[in-house]
Write an enzyme that holds these catalytic residues in place. Structure first.
Site, PDB file in Angstrom:
ATOM      1  N   LEU A  72       0.806  -1.212   0.000  1.00 42.35           N
ATOM      2  CA  LEU A  72       0.000   0.000   0.000  1.00 42.35           C
ATOM      3  C   LEU A  72       0.850   1.279   0.000  1.00 42.35           C
ATOM      4  O   LEU A  72       0.294   2.377  -0.041  1.00 42.35           O
ATOM      5  CB  LEU A  72      -0.946   0.000   1.204  1.00 42.35           C
ATOM      6  CG  LEU A  72      -2.030  -1.081   1.181  1.00 42.35           C
ATOM      7  CD1 LEU A  72      -2.905  -0.982   2.419  1.00 42.35           C
ATOM      8  CD2 LEU A  72      -2.875  -0.992  -0.085  1.00 42.35           C
ATOM      9  N   LYS A  73       2.179   1.117   0.010  1.00 40.67           N
ATOM     10  CA  LYS A  73       3.041   2.289  -0.144  1.00 40.67           C
ATOM     11  C   LYS A  73       3.329   2.560  -1.624  1.00 40.67           C
ATOM     12  O   LYS A  73       3.944   3.570  -1.967  1.00 40.67           O
ATOM     13  CB  LYS A  73       4.352   2.070   0.619  1.00 40.67           C
ATOM     14  CG  LYS A  73       4.160   1.968   2.129  1.00 40.67           C
ATOM     15  CD  LYS A  73       5.491   1.747   2.842  1.00 40.67           C
ATOM     16  CE  LYS A  73       5.291   1.617   4.355  1.00 40.67           C
ATOM     17  NZ  LYS A  73       6.564   1.368   5.073  1.00 40.67           N
ATOM     18  N   ARG A  96      -5.393   3.392  12.799  1.00 46.98           N
ATOM     19  CA  ARG A  96      -5.578   4.588  13.618  1.00 46.98           C
ATOM     20  C   ARG A  96      -6.147   5.704  12.745  1.00 46.98           C
ATOM     21  O   ARG A  96      -5.946   5.720  11.518  1.00 46.98           O
ATOM     22  CB  ARG A  96      -4.249   5.043  14.217  1.00 46.98           C
ATOM     23  CG  ARG A  96      -3.716   4.137  15.312  1.00 46.98           C
ATOM     24  CD  ARG A  96      -2.697   4.882  16.155  1.00 46.98           C
ATOM     25  NE  ARG A  96      -1.806   3.966  16.853  1.00 46.98           N
ATOM     26  CZ  ARG A  96      -0.955   4.335  17.797  1.00 46.98           C
ATOM     27  NH1 ARG A  96      -0.887   5.610  18.158  1.00 46.98           N
ATOM     28  NH2 ARG A  96      -0.169   3.471  18.393  1.00 46.98           N
ATOM     29  N   ARG A 102      -3.878   9.242   4.736  1.00 46.99           N
ATOM     30  CA  ARG A 102      -2.491   9.398   4.293  1.00 46.99           C
ATOM     31  C   ARG A 102      -2.147   8.447   3.144  1.00 46.99           C
ATOM     32  O   ARG A 102      -1.272   8.732   2.328  1.00 46.99           O
ATOM     33  CB  ARG A 102      -1.526   9.187   5.463  1.00 46.99           C
ATOM     34  CG  ARG A 102      -1.553  10.327   6.483  1.00 46.99           C
ATOM     35  CD  ARG A 102      -0.385  10.254   7.431  1.00 46.99           C
ATOM     36  NE  ARG A 102      -0.455   9.127   8.337  1.00 46.99           N
ATOM     37  CZ  ARG A 102      -1.110   9.131   9.501  1.00 46.99           C
ATOM     38  NH1 ARG A 102      -1.781  10.216   9.883  1.00 46.99           N
ATOM     39  NH2 ARG A 102      -1.112   8.055  10.272  1.00 46.99           N
ATOM     40  N   GLY A 136      -3.896   1.785  22.519  1.00 49.71           N
ATOM     41  CA  GLY A 136      -4.723   1.191  23.558  1.00 49.71           C
ATOM     42  C   GLY A 136      -5.090  -0.233  23.208  1.00 49.71           C
ATOM     43  O   GLY A 136      -4.859  -0.692  22.089  1.00 49.71           O
ATOM     44  N   HIS A 137      -5.646  -0.921  24.175  1.00 48.15           N
ATOM     45  CA  HIS A 137      -6.161  -2.272  23.962  1.00 48.15           C
ATOM     46  C   HIS A 137      -7.518  -2.375  24.649  1.00 48.15           C
ATOM     47  O   HIS A 137      -7.945  -1.475  25.376  1.00 48.15           O
ATOM     48  CB  HIS A 137      -5.199  -3.321  24.514  1.00 48.15           C
ATOM     49  CG  HIS A 137      -4.091  -3.673  23.552  1.00 48.15           C
ATOM     50  ND1 HIS A 137      -4.333  -4.244  22.323  1.00 48.15           N
ATOM     51  CD2 HIS A 137      -2.736  -3.528  23.646  1.00 48.15           C
ATOM     52  CE1 HIS A 137      -3.190  -4.445  21.694  1.00 48.15           C
ATOM     53  NE2 HIS A 137      -2.199  -4.014  22.475  1.00 48.15           N
ATOM     54  N   ASN A 140      -8.174  -1.102  28.097  1.00 47.78           N
ATOM     55  CA  ASN A 140      -8.199   0.354  28.257  1.00 47.78           C
ATOM     56  C   ASN A 140      -9.529   0.936  27.806  1.00 47.78           C
ATOM     57  O   ASN A 140     -10.089   1.819  28.458  1.00 47.78           O
ATOM     58  CB  ASN A 140      -7.070   0.998  27.466  1.00 47.78           C
ATOM     59  CG  ASN A 140      -5.726   0.342  27.710  1.00 47.78           C
ATOM     60  OD1 ASN A 140      -5.084  -0.127  26.778  1.00 47.78           O
ATOM     61  ND2 ASN A 140      -5.294   0.282  28.956  1.00 47.78           N
ATOM     62  N   TYR A 141     -10.025   0.434  26.672  1.00 53.27           N
ATOM     63  CA  TYR A 141     -11.267   0.966  26.115  1.00 53.27           C
ATOM     64  C   TYR A 141     -12.468   0.717  27.039  1.00 53.27           C
ATOM     65  O   TYR A 141     -13.364   1.550  27.138  1.00 53.27           O
ATOM     66  CB  TYR A 141     -11.542   0.352  24.736  1.00 53.27           C
ATOM     67  CG  TYR A 141     -10.377   0.457  23.787  1.00 53.27           C
ATOM     68  CD1 TYR A 141      -9.626   1.625  23.694  1.00 53.27           C
ATOM     69  CD2 TYR A 141     -10.004  -0.619  22.985  1.00 53.27           C
ATOM     70  CE1 TYR A 141      -8.538   1.723  22.836  1.00 53.27           C
ATOM     71  CE2 TYR A 141      -8.928  -0.537  22.116  1.00 53.27           C
ATOM     72  CZ  TYR A 141      -8.191   0.626  22.046  1.00 53.27           C
ATOM     73  OH  TYR A 141      -7.121   0.708  21.190  1.00 53.27           O
ATOM     74  N   ASP A 166     -13.151  -5.529  22.403  1.00 53.53           N
ATOM     75  CA  ASP A 166     -12.831  -5.957  21.045  1.00 53.53           C
ATOM     76  C   ASP A 166     -14.034  -6.542  20.307  1.00 53.53           C
ATOM     77  O   ASP A 166     -14.338  -6.141  19.182  1.00 53.53           O
ATOM     78  CB  ASP A 166     -11.718  -7.010  21.070  1.00 53.53           C
ATOM     79  CG  ASP A 166     -10.342  -6.391  21.211  1.00 53.53           C
ATOM     80  OD1 ASP A 166     -10.220  -5.165  21.092  1.00 53.53           O
ATOM     81  OD2 ASP A 166      -9.379  -7.133  21.453  1.00 53.53           O
TER      82      ASP A 166
END
Length: 368
Positions: A72-73, A96, A102, A136-137, A140-141, A166
């Protein structure tokens, strides 16, 4: 445990999503699980993965879709992806915030090419907010939603695997969002972005407990309420063999059956809904269940309206007669795994075994 069984059956499914085309950008956790469900329900899902990534045929969450390896670059690869997305119904990505933009594959660019596309985004913190770009994981969420604080022992919270963030608050909400957007797009002809954040979904899963708190029927903390281990009639008990059983005898009629089958003649057990009595009653019930093996209690209680079940390991679960009779688990490439769910009467779900694919061949097929 139950001794009833039924012959197993295997059905090759078309699925209610047959004909829908979904592009998945490879990731981990909730994104792949969501795409597994979509593929199980019949959608043609193509996963775009990095060059050199080898598809594991034994992967449970990775089942049911073709894998195309791309860099994908490479701008040429991005152009190919845009061509592929022009014929797709939905896209699922778990990067993210800002990564797809981008790459040149953000919603503005993609929806300009395909206005009907549903753009599914899976993150932990969401597309915006103070924590949007932080790592985070699951743990955390769910921590900031009130969920983790409510689960565990009296001494400390206990992570409920990664089921709440998740998969419950993440993957399932992503699937619901994508399906709702696909339904709406079929009427309006317009796609949209689905922002599925695990913190949002986990908070939504807590709706019942916020409701109970408003009604004055829930106390913040652990082991103080009737569903968090506080009540003696709703919990897990160790047996003489070291295995465990679970009971959920909330309703009076079910509690009466528990008392009858467990021999709870002590008048103290009359105070079922008195939280002050729960600690002492729990200790008494611990002694009762410790007097017999799990198998003994299964013979006495399983199949009754006590609301009882043995606590099984994953390997034991695959052999339980009820799970066997319903074909809840299947074997694929030598791996025992959960079968597709939910079930449909007319368009049954199933596990497809697509072959390896080249992006050009997929684009040609999708343009027909």
């Amino acid at each position: 445990m139950l001794d009833k069984s039924a012959p197993s059956a295997s059905v090759r499914a078309s699925g209610p999503l047959s004909g829908f085309r979904i592009v998945e950008f490879a990731g981990i956790g909730p994104g792949p699980f969501a795409c597994m469900m979509l593929a199980d329900m019949g959608a043609e899902v193509v996963t775009l993965d990095r060059v050199g990534a080898k598809k594991s045929m034994k992967s449970v969450a990775g089942r049911g879709r073709k894998v195309i390896e791309l860099d994908l670059k490479d701008k040429a690869a991005i152009a190919q992806v845009l061509d592929l997305l022009a014929s797709a119904d939905a896209l699922v990505e778990g990067f993210r915030p800002g990564v797809m933009e981008r790459l040149g594959l953000g919603p503005d660019v993609v929806l300009a090419r395909n206005p009907k596309l549903v753009f599914g985004r899976m993150t932990g913190w969401g597309q915006e907010g103070p924590l949007a770009n932080a790592a985070g994981h699951d743990i955390n969420y769910i921590s900031i939603t009130g969920a983790l604080a409510a689960i565990g022992t009296k001494e400390a919270p206990v992570p409920p695997l990664n089921l709440v963030g998740d998969f419950g608050g993440g993957a399932l909400y992503l699937v619901v969002g994508v399906l709702a957007a696909l339904l709406e797009a079929s009427r309006s002809g317009k796609g949209q972005v689905v922002d599925a954040a695990m913190c949002d979904g986990a908070a939504s899963l807590m709706s019942f407990f916020f409701d109970m708190t408003t009604l004055g029927r829930w106390t913040e903390g652990r082991n103080q309420n009737f569903l968090d281990g506080g009540a003696h009639f709703y919990g897990v008990y160790e047996c003489a063999c070291g295995h465990f059983v679970s009971i959920g005898s909330i309703e009076p009629q079910f509690y009466a059956l528990l008392r009858e089958h467990a021999g709870l003649t002590d008048a103290d057990f009359d105070a079922q809904m008195n939280p002050k009595a729960w600690p002492a009653l729990k200790e008494k019930l611990k002694a009762v269940f410790k007097s017999k093996t799990r198998e003994d209690w299964c013979k006495i209680m399983e199949g009754t309206d006590i609301c009882f079940a043995p606590v099984l390991t994953m390997s034991e679960a695959t052999k339980h007669p009820h799970m066997v009779a319903r074909n809840v688990f299947i074997e694929r490439h030598g791996v025992k795994q959960p079968a597709p769910a939910p079930r449909f009467s007319r368009t049954p779900s199933g596990v497809r075994e697509p072959e390896a694919a080249e992006i050009g061949a997929v684009m040609a097929a999708w343009k027909r």
